[in-house]
Design an enzyme around this catalytic site. Sequence first.
Site, PDB file in Angstrom:
ATOM      1  N   LYS A 147     -37.979 -26.423   7.973  1.00  0.00           N
ATOM      2  CA  LYS A 147     -37.654 -27.246   6.907  1.00  0.00           C
ATOM      3  C   LYS A 147     -36.400 -26.611   5.888  1.00  0.00           C
ATOM      4  CE  LYS A 147     -42.274 -29.099   7.510  1.00  0.00           C
ATOM      5  NZ  LYS A 147     -43.746 -28.723   7.175  1.00  0.00           N
ATOM      6  N   GLN A 199     -47.662 -26.093   3.136  1.00  0.00           N
ATOM      7  CA  GLN A 199     -47.890 -25.960   4.330  1.00  0.00           C
ATOM      8  C   GLN A 199     -49.377 -26.378   4.812  1.00  0.00           C
ATOM      9  OE1 GLN A 199     -45.362 -26.687   6.815  1.00  0.00           O
ATOM     10  NE2 GLN A 199     -46.844 -26.676   8.344  1.00  0.00           N
ATOM     11  N   ASP A 230     -43.655 -34.375  -0.121  1.00  0.00           N
ATOM     12  CA  ASP A 230     -44.272 -34.669   1.124  1.00  0.00           C
ATOM     13  C   ASP A 230     -45.592 -35.674   1.098  1.00  0.00           C
ATOM     14  OD1 ASP A 230     -44.617 -33.592   3.592  1.00  0.00           O
ATOM     15  OD2 ASP A 230     -46.277 -32.209   3.236  1.00  0.00           O
TER      16      ASP A 230
END
Length: 279
Positions: free
Chosen positions: A54, A98, A121
């Site tokens: 990313k 994450q 996200d």
Amino acid sequence: MSALILDGKALALSRERQLHMAVDKLLAGGGIKPVLATILVGTDPASATYVQMKVNDCGRVGMGSLRVDMPQSTTTAELLDVIDNLNNDPQVCGILLQHPVPEQINERACFDAIAIKKDVDGVTTQGFGLMAMGEQAFGSATPAGIMTLLKHYDIELSGKHAVVVGRSPILGKPMAAMLLNANATVTICHSRTVDLAEQISRADIVVGAVGQPELIKADWIKDDAVVVDAGYHPGGIGDIEKTGLEDRVAALTPVPGGVGPMTINALISQTLEAAEREA
């Protein structure tokens, strides 16, 4: 018949060029450089690899990245403090925590602490609710990437019967909501579903999002279906058995190279959108 291959890798590369141009335009107009903050708790090698991918993707499109690494022993309170600081940092446009985090951390509390305008996200309950109601919100990255892929290849969704196998809060459930918002008729299947094969056999669109290698068998899937595999397991295996499908389904995603690249692309795209909103 040869199936249409839904090439997420090629589409992601094409979209990267467009994103770079958009970043340049934003900066030329006086906007701030989009920065994605990534938080990695612990030392899981796979998670570290995903985070670095990313970071690399941000660099390729001219965006900035801020990587925050925290020890395995991190507490919920410590992680919440970091998220709060990032929420209040005007240079940070998007925040990625994450998944998964170490078991001692309340992951849902930490996800929901991310400011809605920086939830690129699509992991907050508020964002999910807004998205499900058809309101403006960033969608969970993998389902959002899948929807972009399907749109690019002109896959008809309206009126189609879609079966989503998996009900996780950041994949299966938002995937079902996005398909429903696109006027598909949606069935969600999971570990308690009775006669999974029968459910899948009626699907015009099958989305494998269950996280188990080849749980969904090729002979369950009808001819001319659209097959989307969001799973990835060692050896390049997905959630869906592919043997023989290329000769009889209408379209399918490869593993790897299908859904995975579009997940990261959606995250980067939504970070840019967050920066544009601020501008």
